[in-house]
Design a protein around this motif. Structure first.
Motif, PDB file in Angstrom:
ATOM      1  N   MET A 288       0.817  -1.206   0.000  1.00 47.64           N
ATOM      2  CA  MET A 288       0.000   0.000   0.000  1.00 47.64           C
ATOM      3  C   MET A 288       0.859   1.268   0.000  1.00 47.64           C
ATOM      4  O   MET A 288       0.575   2.223  -0.737  1.00 47.64           O
ATOM      5  N   VAL A 289       1.923   1.276   0.800  1.00 52.15           N
ATOM      6  CA  VAL A 289       2.817   2.442   0.855  1.00 52.15           C
ATOM      7  C   VAL A 289       3.489   2.660  -0.501  1.00 52.15           C
ATOM      8  O   VAL A 289       3.641   3.798  -0.956  1.00 52.15           O
ATOM      9  N   CYS A 290       3.875   1.575  -1.173  1.00 55.96           N
ATOM     10  CA  CYS A 290       4.491   1.685  -2.505  1.00 55.96           C
ATOM     11  C   CYS A 290       3.533   2.348  -3.498  1.00 55.96           C
ATOM     12  O   CYS A 290       3.926   3.256  -4.252  1.00 55.96           O
ATOM     13  N   ILE A 291       2.271   1.893  -3.513  1.00 52.24           N
ATOM     14  CA  ILE A 291       1.279   2.476  -4.428  1.00 52.24           C
ATOM     15  C   ILE A 291       1.013   3.932  -4.063  1.00 52.24           C
ATOM     16  O   ILE A 291       0.879   4.802  -4.936  1.00 52.24           O
ATOM     17  N   LEU A 292       0.953   4.221  -2.756  1.00 50.18           N
ATOM     18  CA  LEU A 292       0.706   5.592  -2.298  1.00 50.18           C
ATOM     19  C   LEU A 292       1.806   6.537  -2.770  1.00 50.18           C
ATOM     20  O   LEU A 292       1.532   7.640  -3.268  1.00 50.18           O
ATOM     21  N   LEU A 293       3.065   6.105  -2.657  1.00 52.21           N
ATOM     22  CA  LEU A 293       4.197   6.965  -3.014  1.00 52.21           C
ATOM     23  C   LEU A 293       4.391   7.060  -4.525  1.00 52.21           C
ATOM     24  O   LEU A 293       4.767   8.116  -5.042  1.00 52.21           O
ATOM     25  N   LEU A 294       4.136   5.950  -5.238  1.00 50.19           N
ATOM     26  CA  LEU A 294       4.334   5.948  -6.689  1.00 50.19           C
ATOM     27  C   LEU A 294       3.114   6.479  -7.446  1.00 50.19           C
ATOM     28  O   LEU A 294       3.227   6.868  -8.611  1.00 50.19           O
ATOM     29  N   GLY A 295       1.968   6.475  -6.783  1.00 46.96           N
ATOM     30  CA  GLY A 295       0.748   6.964  -7.404  1.00 46.96           C
ATOM     31  C   GLY A 295       0.554   8.455  -7.165  1.00 46.96           C
ATOM     32  O   GLY A 295       1.471   9.156  -6.726  1.00 46.96           O
ATOM     33  N   PRO A 296      -0.644   8.959  -7.423  1.00 42.61           N
ATOM     34  CA  PRO A 296      -0.933  10.398  -7.244  1.00 42.61           C
ATOM     35  C   PRO A 296      -1.157  10.729  -5.757  1.00 42.61           C
ATOM     36  O   PRO A 296      -2.300  10.888  -5.311  1.00 42.61           O
ATOM     37  N   THR A 297      -0.073  10.806  -4.994  1.00 46.89           N
ATOM     38  CA  THR A 297      -0.142  10.919  -3.533  1.00 46.89           C
ATOM     39  C   THR A 297      -1.041  12.057  -3.037  1.00 46.89           C
ATOM     40  O   THR A 297      -1.933  11.820  -2.213  1.00 46.89           O
ATOM     41  N   PRO A 298      -0.837  13.320  -3.489  1.00 48.32           N
ATOM     42  CA  PRO A 298      -1.708  14.399  -2.994  1.00 48.32           C
ATOM     43  C   PRO A 298      -3.187  14.145  -3.296  1.00 48.32           C
ATOM     44  O   PRO A 298      -4.057  14.430  -2.463  1.00 48.32           O
ATOM     45  N   TYR A 299      -3.468  13.620  -4.487  1.00 52.09           N
ATOM     46  CA  TYR A 299      -4.852  13.337  -4.874  1.00 52.09           C
ATOM     47  C   TYR A 299      -5.461  12.286  -3.943  1.00 52.09           C
ATOM     48  O   TYR A 299      -6.623  12.418  -3.512  1.00 52.09           O
ATOM     49  N   ILE A 300      -4.696  11.223  -3.623  1.00 53.99           N
ATOM     50  CA  ILE A 300      -5.183  10.143  -2.751  1.00 53.99           C
ATOM     51  C   ILE A 300      -5.518  10.686  -1.363  1.00 53.99           C
ATOM     52  O   ILE A 300      -6.572  10.375  -0.791  1.00 53.99           O
ATOM     53  N   ILE A 301      -4.626  11.522  -0.809  1.00 54.97           N
ATOM     54  CA  ILE A 301      -4.837  12.059   0.540  1.00 54.97           C
ATOM     55  C   ILE A 301      -6.078  12.950   0.572  1.00 54.97           C
ATOM     56  O   ILE A 301      -6.905  12.863   1.486  1.00 54.97           O
ATOM     57  N   ARG A 302      -6.220  13.814  -0.437  1.00 54.71           N
ATOM     58  CA  ARG A 302      -7.395  14.692  -0.493  1.00 54.71           C
ATOM     59  C   ARG A 302      -8.686  13.871  -0.664  1.00 54.71           C
ATOM     60  O   ARG A 302      -9.712  14.167  -0.049  1.00 54.71           O
ATOM     61  N   LEU A 303      -8.614  12.865  -1.524  1.00 53.60           N
ATOM     62  CA  LEU A 303      -9.785  12.026  -1.770  1.00 53.60           C
ATOM     63  C   LEU A 303     -10.197  11.286  -0.498  1.00 53.60           C
ATOM     64  O   LEU A 303     -11.396  11.229  -0.164  1.00 53.60           O
ATOM     65  N   PHE A 304      -9.235  10.745   0.230  1.00 55.03           N
ATOM     66  CA  PHE A 304      -9.528  10.034   1.470  1.00 55.03           C
ATOM     67  C   PHE A 304     -10.217  10.953   2.479  1.00 55.03           C
ATOM     68  O   PHE A 304     -11.262  10.618   3.058  1.00 55.03           O
ATOM     69  N   SER A 305      -9.637  12.133   2.684  1.00 54.90           N
ATOM     70  CA  SER A 305     -10.178  13.073   3.670  1.00 54.90           C
ATOM     71  C   SER A 305     -11.592  13.537   3.289  1.00 54.90           C
ATOM     72  O   SER A 305     -12.512  13.524   4.116  1.00 54.90           O
ATOM     73  N   ASN A 306     -11.763  13.938   2.041  1.00 56.59           N
ATOM     74  CA  ASN A 306     -13.066  14.441   1.603  1.00 56.59           C
ATOM     75  C   ASN A 306     -14.127  13.341   1.561  1.00 56.59           C
ATOM     76  O   ASN A 306     -15.281  13.565   1.940  1.00 56.59           O
ATOM     77  N   ALA A 307     -13.735  12.162   1.076  1.00 58.04           N
ATOM     78  CA  ALA A 307     -14.694  11.047   0.996  1.00 58.04           C
ATOM     79  C   ALA A 307     -15.109  10.595   2.388  1.00 58.04           C
ATOM     80  O   ALA A 307     -16.282  10.251   2.615  1.00 58.04           O
ATOM     81  N   LEU A 308     -14.159  10.598   3.332  1.00 53.60           N
ATOM     82  CA  LEU A 308     -14.489  10.227   4.704  1.00 53.60           C
ATOM     83  C   LEU A 308     -15.482  11.236   5.292  1.00 53.60           C
ATOM     84  O   LEU A 308     -16.426  10.856   6.006  1.00 53.60           O
ATOM     85  N   GLY A 309     -15.274  12.521   4.987  1.00 52.87           N
ATOM     86  CA  GLY A 309     -16.215  13.549   5.442  1.00 52.87           C
ATOM     87  C   GLY A 309     -17.600  13.349   4.866  1.00 52.87           C
ATOM     88  O   GLY A 309     -18.612  13.469   5.570  1.00 52.87           O
ATOM     89  N   VAL A 310     -17.681  13.020   3.560  1.00 52.22           N
ATOM     90  CA  VAL A 310     -18.972  12.763   2.915  1.00 52.22           C
ATOM     91  C   VAL A 310     -19.632  11.534   3.539  1.00 52.22           C
ATOM     92  O   VAL A 310     -20.849  11.528   3.811  1.00 52.22           O
ATOM     93  N   TYR A 311     -18.851  10.503   3.764  1.00 49.76           N
ATOM     94  CA  TYR A 311     -19.361   9.263   4.360  1.00 49.76           C
ATOM     95  C   TYR A 311     -19.968   9.518   5.736  1.00 49.76           C
ATOM     96  O   TYR A 311     -21.093   9.080   6.031  1.00 49.76           O
ATOM     97  N   LEU A 312     -19.250  10.245   6.584  1.00 50.88           N
ATOM     98  CA  LEU A 312     -19.733  10.517   7.944  1.00 50.88           C
ATOM     99  C   LEU A 312     -20.910  11.489   7.927  1.00 50.88           C
ATOM    100  O   LEU A 312     -21.869  11.335   8.695  1.00 50.88           O
ATOM    101  N   ASN A 313     -20.857  12.484   7.051  1.00 53.62           N
ATOM    102  CA  ASN A 313     -21.905  13.505   7.006  1.00 53.62           C
ATOM    103  C   ASN A 313     -23.250  12.940   6.528  1.00 53.62           C
ATOM    104  O   ASN A 313     -24.308  13.282   7.064  1.00 53.62           O
ATOM    105  N   ASP A 314     -23.190  12.074   5.515  1.00 55.14           N
ATOM    106  CA  ASP A 314     -24.423  11.527   4.929  1.00 55.14           C
ATOM    107  C   ASP A 314     -24.700  10.089   5.376  1.00 55.14           C
ATOM    108  O   ASP A 314     -25.487   9.378   4.732  1.00 55.14           O
TER     109      ASP A 314
END
Length: 553
Positions: A288-314
């Motif tokens: 997982m760390v390899c994919i995180l670092l080699l993939g679109p890292t900033p996009y993944i972090i933003r997506l996780f945070s925002n999606a978690l907020g949507v999940y909890l909110n709705d």
């Protein structure tokens, strides 16, 4: 105290009555009714599929569609009820009750415990769906978690399917099994949960029927996962080594995995299952760390945070969503998942119960609900987020590949990664890691599942003979291989559909189980509180008497 001993003596007498029915020759120690009837059901299904696969597939699909379309409200409302019950147990006074009694201590470290929870619960499912599902929801907008950004909705929907709802189902059934086994001295078997209603009848034919249902659901579920999983392994080997994607190769892979699982089962939980589960988590973390670092890292972090907020909110709104008109999406996704988790719950619940002695109810519920859910969200964000990002960059090409061949989704995503240096070598290394991880997760699913089936068929015994463990491990592989030979993916699909049909009766069983557990926990809370108060009183009196002995000069 006398009444307690009397109750324990009655329990032991009933256990002796149950175990006296066991077949104990040729290195076996199993309930013949449960074992033979379960085997016959599996044989009849296999023959039915062999003689007329098309008809079998059609019949089970119609049955599944009827259950999902007519019972969607039951699956959705009951799954929310299970979450509420779990949190009620955790945050009420009942959370102080200890599994196994006041003196019991955990058998395994927290890391080993969490590793086994995740490996048995849904480790292999996360490997198979972590790329395909978020990607699908990012293209076909889901009717729940309707955020303006479709990527956030897609990831929140995936969280919904792999988060609190399935783990609440697992937590409830495993807590019930562990409590009645370790606090009430009943066998570690599904029949034991119904002792408060049926009393000693659970040791007879009625209990056999309950256990037969559990064994069939476990074996069919494991065989389905094993069969579908070897297709993903075969896809990885095809990508890495050019090995043909064929049924013959997949049968060979099943034999290899079954042999590895058999060695683990023979070693027992303390060695084989525990060590493999810890190894799974370590490899998964590296991958997982390899994919995180080699993939679109900033996009993944933003997506996780925002999606978690949507999940909890709705969360509440989406959890109670029941389609009024077109129920095809909900039936194919949310209700399908819920029925699958519920049908899968006897296996996972039994295994979690087996390794959870010594934990308080509060610790148990919060750990089983929160830790695996959060880790699953991170995993899904890394792999699903990478897939969504790549698909946008290549104008939907990754989605098209995944639609045509889901087992190869993970490896195609790796192939699309933008790696500037040594890209070929890195892609091969990542693909090897992915293939090894899929194999490792399947071995742990197979060995833990075999131990569970072994426990049920032996009447709830924790330490059954080694030949019996080997028998059930081989049986699981045999069913998966036979169905692949009979009809490949179509036969596995028929089996998966058959498993889902058991979700409806198990839903009703879980509702009854939660009520019985709440009533019994009240008794244990009072008993454990009396014991703690007595210990505190003795400690205070000891200190008081010690002080009285002090002489002043």
């Amino acid at each position: 105290m006398v009444n307690s001993n009397k109750g324990n003596n009655i329990t032991r007498e009933l256990e002796e009555k149950l175990y006296s029915r066991n077949f104990t020759k040729f290195g076996m120690d199993m309930n013949p009714v449960v074992s033979i009837v379960s085997g016959l059901i599996i044989l009849i299904f296999s023959l039915y599929a062999f003689l007329n696969l098309e008809h079998a597939n059609q019949v089970f699909i119609q049955l599944k569609d009827a259950i999902i379309s007519k019972g969607d409200w039951l699956f959705i409302l009951s799954s929310n009820f299970f979450i509420l019950v779990c949190f009620a147990f955790a945050f009420s006074k009942l959370g102080d009750v200890k599994i196994g009694g006041v003196e019991s201590e955990p058998e395994f470290s927290n890391f080993a415990w969490y590793s086994m929870l995740i490996s048995a619960g849904m480790g292999i499912g996360l490997m198979f769906w972590s790329v395909g599902e978020p990607l699908y929801h990012s293209v076909v907008r889901p009717p729940i978690f309707t955020h303006d950004n479709i990527a956030y909705s897609a990831m929140a929907t995936t969280f919904f399917h792999w988060g609190l709802h399935p783990w609440a189902i697992y937590a409830l059934i495993s807590l019930s099994l562990a409590y009645f086994a370790y606090n009430k001295n009943l066998p570690l078997s599904l029949r034991a949960v119904f002792y408060p209603i049926f009393k000693d009848k659970v040791y007879g034919i009625l209990g056999d029927i309950i256990d037969i249902l559990a064994v069939v659901a476990c074996l069919f579920g494991l065989a389905t996962s094993l069969g579908l999983g070897v297709q993903q392994i075969n896809s990885g080997l095809n990508y890495l080594l050019g090995i043909p994607f064929s049924v013959n190769i997949q049968v060979i892979l099943i034999i290899i995995i079954t042999l590895m699982a058999t060695l683990s089962v023979v070693s027992g939980i303390d060695k084989g299952v525990k060590i493999l589960s810890e190894l799974n988590i370590k490899i998964a973390l590296i991958f997982m760390v390899c994919i995180l670092l080699l993939g679109p890292t900033p996009y993944i972090i933003r997506l996780f945070s925002n999606a978690l907020g949507v999940y909890l909110n709705d969360f509440v709104k989406s959890s109670f969503y029941i389609s009024l008109k077109d129920a095809s999406w909900q039936g194919g996704w949310s209700v399908f998942y819920l029925s699958w988790w519920i049908s899968w719950s006897p296996f996972v619940g039994m295994f979690i119960a087996r390794v959870s002695k010594g934990r308080t109810i509060r610790e148990f519920v919060l750990a089983v609900l929160i830790v695996p859910s959060l880790l699953s969200f991170i995993w899904l964000s890394v792999f699903g987020g990478t897939a969504i990002y790549i698909n946008e960059q290549v104008n939907g090409a990754l989605f098209e590949v995944v639609q045509n061949n889901l087992p190869v989704a993970l490896f195609e995503m790796i192939n699309y990664l933008n790696i500037p240096l040594l890209s070929g070598v890195i892609r091969v290394v990542l693909s090897i890691l992915g293939t090894v991880l899929v194999i490792s997760f399947f071995v742990t699913s197979s060995d833990s599942g075999s131990l569970v089936v072994d426990n049920i068929t032996s009447g709830g015994k924790l330490d059954s003979p080694v030949p019996q463990r080997v028998f059930w491990a081989c049986m699981e592989g045999f069913v998966a291989a036979m169905l692949l030979v009979i009809g490949g993916e179509k036969a596995l699909s028929a089996l998966q559909t058959a498993v889902i049909t058991t979700g409806l009766p198990f839903t009703i069983i879980l509702i009854i189980m939660s009520i019985l557990l709440a009533q019994s926990l009240q008794e244990s809370y009072k008993k454990q509180r009396r014991i703690k108060n007595m210990k505190m009183y003795k400690r205070i009196m000891k200190e008081y008497n010690k002080d009285k002995d002090i002489k002043f000069e």
